[in-house]
Enzyme design. Structure first.
Site, PDB file in Angstrom:
ATOM      1  N   ASP A 237     -18.680  -8.663 -27.373  1.00  0.00           N
ATOM      2  CA  ASP A 237     -19.872  -9.522 -27.449  1.00  0.00           C
ATOM      3  C   ASP A 237     -19.821 -10.305 -28.762  1.00  0.00           C
ATOM      4  O   ASP A 237     -18.733 -10.527 -29.294  1.00  0.00           O
ATOM      5  CB  ASP A 237     -21.128  -8.644 -27.313  1.00  0.00           C
ATOM      6  CG  ASP A 237     -22.312  -9.401 -26.728  1.00  0.00           C
ATOM      7  OD1 ASP A 237     -22.414 -10.618 -26.960  1.00  0.00           O
ATOM      8  OD2 ASP A 237     -23.156  -8.781 -26.055  1.00  0.00           O
ATOM      9  N   HIS A 260     -17.653 -13.069 -28.518  1.00  0.00           N
ATOM     10  CA  HIS A 260     -18.442 -14.239 -28.130  1.00  0.00           C
ATOM     11  C   HIS A 260     -18.783 -15.134 -29.320  1.00  0.00           C
ATOM     12  O   HIS A 260     -19.653 -15.986 -29.236  1.00  0.00           O
ATOM     13  CB  HIS A 260     -19.714 -13.812 -27.392  1.00  0.00           C
ATOM     14  CG  HIS A 260     -19.431 -13.133 -26.081  1.00  0.00           C
ATOM     15  ND1 HIS A 260     -20.422 -12.702 -25.237  1.00  0.00           N
ATOM     16  CD2 HIS A 260     -18.262 -12.809 -25.478  1.00  0.00           C
ATOM     17  CE1 HIS A 260     -19.870 -12.142 -24.151  1.00  0.00           C
ATOM     18  NE2 HIS A 260     -18.564 -12.196 -24.286  1.00  0.00           N
TER      19      HIS A 260
END
Ligand SMILES: *[C@@H]1O[C@H](CO)[C@@H](O)[C@H](O)[C@H]1NC(C)=O
Ligand SMILES: *[C@@H]1O[C@H](CO)[C@@H](O)[C@H](O)[C@H]1NC(C)=O
Ligand SMILES: *[C@@H]1O[C@H](CO)[C@@H](O)[C@H](O)[C@H]1NC(C)=O
Ligand SMILES: *[C@@H]1O[C@H](CO)[C@@H](O)[C@H](O)[C@H]1NC(C)=O
Ligand SMILES: *[C@@H]1O[C@H](CO)[C@@H](O)[C@H](O)[C@H]1NC(C)=O
Length: 412
Positions: A237, A260
């Protein structure tokens, strides 16, 4: 004769005054330069009954060591020796402490439980709360054993999903440092900072597979003066995410990927007003991440301001979406793109010296709202060709300017 006597008395007094003055100055100088050296004491978890074989929960032993360390009037060093593997279910170390500084010297491996009854729906694996002057260091490992827990994460389909624990949670922690550690396979975020100030995180390696859910590297909320530097973050993430009411966040010399990217937001998950002010991301490298640098707010719900944000000297290697501002971020449909945004919105954002390659055609995407456009967005020397051709940029409702080289041709 009388004159002589009075003169020698005078002389005597004079010399005495000088000697006294020198003496006074000397003691004064000594007092001023002698540093205050607090007592230092070591608290070895093995002396508190910790088992280093990785089979039984050690929470009680660790908390006992913490109690003594926290109440010691000096510098306390809790030692977690090398070579040991220490299983811990879930525990929170609570202050405030009497100690001048509390150090956890983590030389061994801390292992989280794999038993769901000790982690399912719990927010914390290892927590620190109401602590000042805390230092975590030692070269050891925090192993969240998330590979046994990720299958319980259904937050993408279930909005009332059960939480999984963050590896390290700092709540109301000030003037503290975390350095020279490794955090692997967190069940949820690796580090979560809430209501903290003056925290420095350096030389920490964060690792989790790219397909692990919600394994943010460092999540920061309601905090100020946070410095993250000289670290490697590769997770499933965000490498770093900055949310609600945070200010003065500096990220330097961080390598991010997989993951991310570094993200501000999303903001607007609750109905309160929120701000993020003063974020600087400098000298960072993104490798094959989904996003590079990103700001996202939910349209109908965000009532606040994101301002004074600088992204500079950044290398993007094969990044899918290198630069993003998204004021229309609306996953799970709990917001509506139709309802106009309120608050001050996004302003004073600079992207400077951002060089590398985009792994998708759209290297720059700046989507702001009609009702509250983004203001004073600057692009300075942004060179991001598409790996398979020409890249392009997309803008809506952006006010700003650009300088220097621009590839793709900018739309600001
Ligand atoms: C840390 O600082 C905040 C405000 O800056 C304060 O509310 C909090 O009590 C402090 N924490 C400790 C443990 O002193
Ligand atoms: C950047 O961080 C790495 C560790 O990730 C370190 O080895 C390197 O020395 C740092 N570079 C600078 C310029 O401080
Ligand atoms: C953020 O700070 C503002 C004040 O600036 C406050 O009104 C609001 O409640 C805070 N929001 C949250 C989510 O803490
Ligand atoms: C961002 O850059 C501007 C211009 O160089 C500077 O005035 C501002 O203080 C910077 N802000 C942060 C948070 O670094
Ligand atoms: C960024 O890197 C440059 C060149 O490597 C160096 O001169 C500068 O001090 C670095 N800045 C920060 C904030 O790390």
């Amino acid at each position: 004769m009388r004159k002589m006597v009075s003169r020698s008395i005078l002389e005597f007094c004079f010399s005495l005054t000088i000697i006294l003055t020198i003496c006074l100055f000397k003691t004064d100088a000594i007092n001023n330069h002698k540093p205050f050296v607090p007592l230092k004491k070591f608290f070895n978890v093995l002396s508190y009954g910790a088992n280093p074989m990785g089979k039984v929960d050690n929470s009680k032993a660790f908390l006992k060591a913490w109690d003594d360390a926290c109440n010691f009037d000096g510098v306390s060093v809790i030692v977690i020796p090398k070579g040991g593997v220490y299983l811990l279910n879930s525990l929170t170390f609570i202050g405030p402490c009497k100690s001048y500084r509390t150090v956890l010297q983590i030389k061994g491996v801390l292992k989280a439980t794999i038993n769901p009854s000790y982690f399912y729906n719990l927010p914390t694996w290892i927590g620190f709360r109401y602590v000042n002057n805390l230092v975590l260091k030692g070269g050891g490992v925090l192993d969240g054993q998330g590979e046994y827990a990720w299958k319980y994460n259904d937050c993408f389909t279930n909005s009332r999903c059960a939480a999984l624990p963050a590896t390290l949670r700092f709540d109301y922690v000030n003037n503290s440092r975390v350095h020279s550690l490794k955090s692997v396979n967190s069940k949820n975020a690796h580090f979560n900072l809430f209501a903290c100030s003056n925290v420095q995180i350096s030389r920490v390696k964060f690792l989790a597979p790219s397909n692990s859910k919600n394994t943010d590297g460092i999540r920061i909320g309601t905090s100020s003066n946070i410095h993250i530097l000289d670290s490697f973050i590769g997770t499933g993430d965000d490498c770093v995410s900055v949310i609600t009411n945070s200010s003065n966040i500096v990220v330097t010399n961080v390598t991010c990927g997989p993951g991310h990217g570094i993200s501000i937001g999303s903001l607007g998950s609750n109905s309160l007003s929120e701000f993020v002010k003063g974020v600087s991301v400098r000298n960072c490298t993104f490798i094959s991440t989904q996003n590079g640098v990103r700001i996202k707010t939910r349209p109908s719900l965000f009532k606040g301001v994101v301002s004074d944000i600088n992204f500079s000297n950044i290398i993007m290697k094969n990044v899918f979406n290198p630069i993003i501002i998204d004021q229309l971020y609306c996953p799970g449909r709990i917001c509506s793109e139709q309802i106009p945004a309120s608050g001050e919105g996004i302003k004073d954002v600079t992207f400077e010296n951002i060089i590398g390659t985009s792994n998708s055609e759209v290297a720059i995407s700046l989507k702001c709202s009609k009702s509250v456009p983004c203001r004073n967005v600057k692009l300075i020397n942004v060179i991001l060709p598409y790996t398979r051709g020409k890249s392009k940029s997309i803008c809506s409702n952006v006010q700003g300017s650009s300088y220097g080289k621009q590839e793709p041709p900018n739309c600001v």
